[in-house]
Design an enzyme around this catalytic site. Sequence first.
Site, PDB file in Angstrom:
ATOM      1  N   LYS A  69       6.530  -1.926   2.076  1.00  0.00           N
ATOM      2  CA  LYS A  69       5.591  -1.196   2.564  1.00  0.00           C
ATOM      3  C   LYS A  69       4.038  -2.246   2.451  1.00  0.00           C
ATOM      4  O   LYS A  69       3.168  -2.209   1.463  1.00  0.00           O
ATOM      5  CB  LYS A  69       5.133   0.150   1.883  1.00  0.00           C
ATOM      6  CG  LYS A  69       4.365   0.984   2.832  1.00  0.00           C
ATOM      7  CD  LYS A  69       4.085   2.375   2.430  1.00  0.00           C
ATOM      8  CE  LYS A  69       3.260   3.228   3.008  1.00  0.00           C
ATOM      9  NZ  LYS A  69       3.621   3.456   4.473  1.00  0.00           N
ATOM     10  N   LEU A  76      11.287   1.594   7.167  1.00  0.00           N
ATOM     11  CA  LEU A  76      10.625   2.096   5.927  1.00  0.00           C
ATOM     12  C   LEU A  76      11.327   3.265   5.336  1.00  0.00           C
ATOM     13  O   LEU A  76      11.485   4.036   6.130  1.00  0.00           O
ATOM     14  CB  LEU A  76       9.131   2.494   6.069  1.00  0.00           C
ATOM     15  CG  LEU A  76       8.118   2.650   4.877  1.00  0.00           C
ATOM     16  CD1 LEU A  76       8.096   1.691   4.007  1.00  0.00           C
ATOM     17  CD2 LEU A  76       7.092   3.299   5.319  1.00  0.00           C
ATOM     18  N   GLU A  92      11.868   3.215  14.487  1.00  0.00           N
ATOM     19  CA  GLU A  92      11.174   4.368  13.613  1.00  0.00           C
ATOM     20  C   GLU A  92       9.778   4.222  14.717  1.00  0.00           C
ATOM     21  O   GLU A  92       9.464   3.387  15.684  1.00  0.00           O
ATOM     22  CB  GLU A  92      10.950   3.712  12.282  1.00  0.00           C
ATOM     23  CG  GLU A  92      10.344   2.474  12.103  1.00  0.00           C
ATOM     24  CD  GLU A  92      10.061   2.228  10.690  1.00  0.00           C
ATOM     25  OE1 GLU A  92      10.057   3.034   9.794  1.00  0.00           O
ATOM     26  OE2 GLU A  92       9.949   1.055  10.116  1.00  0.00           O
ATOM     27  N   TYR A 122       0.913  -1.194   0.047  1.00  0.00           N
ATOM     28  CA  TYR A 122      -0.037  -0.141  -0.199  1.00  0.00           C
ATOM     29  C   TYR A 122       0.925   1.278  -0.060  1.00  0.00           C
ATOM     30  O   TYR A 122       2.081   1.276   0.174  1.00  0.00           O
ATOM     31  CB  TYR A 122      -1.013  -0.188   1.224  1.00  0.00           C
ATOM     32  CG  TYR A 122      -0.292   0.362   2.621  1.00  0.00           C
ATOM     33  CD1 TYR A 122      -0.517   1.632   3.090  1.00  0.00           C
ATOM     34  CD2 TYR A 122       0.473  -0.628   3.255  1.00  0.00           C
ATOM     35  CE1 TYR A 122       0.312   2.174   4.328  1.00  0.00           C
ATOM     36  CE2 TYR A 122       0.994  -0.384   4.353  1.00  0.00           C
ATOM     37  CZ  TYR A 122       0.698   1.069   4.920  1.00  0.00           C
ATOM     38  OH  TYR A 122       1.476   1.269   6.332  1.00  0.00           O
TER      39      TYR A 122
END
Length: 279
Positions: free
Chosen positions: A146, A203, A179, A33
């Site tokens: 992702k 990411l 993160e 996505y």
Amino acid sequence: MPELAYLNGVIRPINETYVPIEDRGYQFGDAVYEFVASYNGKFFCMKEHLDRLEKSMEGLSFPKVDRNFIQNAIAELFEKAGMARAGLYIQISRGVAPRDHAWAKDIKLQIIMTIKKVDELDSKIRKQGIDIITVQDERWSNCDIKTVQILFNAMAKQKAKDQGAFDAIFISKDGIVREGTSSNFFIVKDGVIITHPLTKNILPGITRMVVMDLARNLGIKAEEKFLSKTDLFSAEEAFLTGTITEILGIKTIDGVPIGKGKPGEITQKLYRALREKAE
């Protein structure tokens, strides 16, 4: 300005759109996505988001989709929604097929999009900063792809909310700061912004990339290096970056004030520069 969904070429209101129960995205998390935001009727960093979408698809061995086809579908959905400040969610699953771990070679990708109005964060939150917590990173080892496999992200976000915090950041078992649940993480130390290097453990955030460029343009040194949990509490500033988060200053981590306990000068300077670039 209706909230709309796109499903394999058909556009309908979101509440009238349904995905087949044997979609592999639902059955196996076999989907990728992207989320893109618009400012004043124009999408920000669309090319970069589509580049990352294609890399994610390659990472899961999906067949290629013509980029012009995706861009045309996005343009049609965006035009019909008529929202100047919108959030566009794009999800591509491997397709619909009888449930089996393996998949047939002729399975057709399923392309889903939704578009909704973006609700801006309360200005008080941006001014005062947020509280975050740390959690152990138990996600899979390919966080650079992702995918929709973000259950641990959702659980960490909920844990933060249950503790009265805004978000959580992941710490590896060996103490490396990774993160946030849906954002990248930075600290400021000695006037330098520092964030985790681009590895499979985080990411490659689009806003992260923009912030690094903005910092250099503003004469702020930017570094990529591994940070320990101890480094967090000697930071002068800390902030999260993301498509909707944009740049969000942190006031406490695990209850400990960061710097002066509010968004710092560099955080605010970068936020202003980001909004200027986007708008």
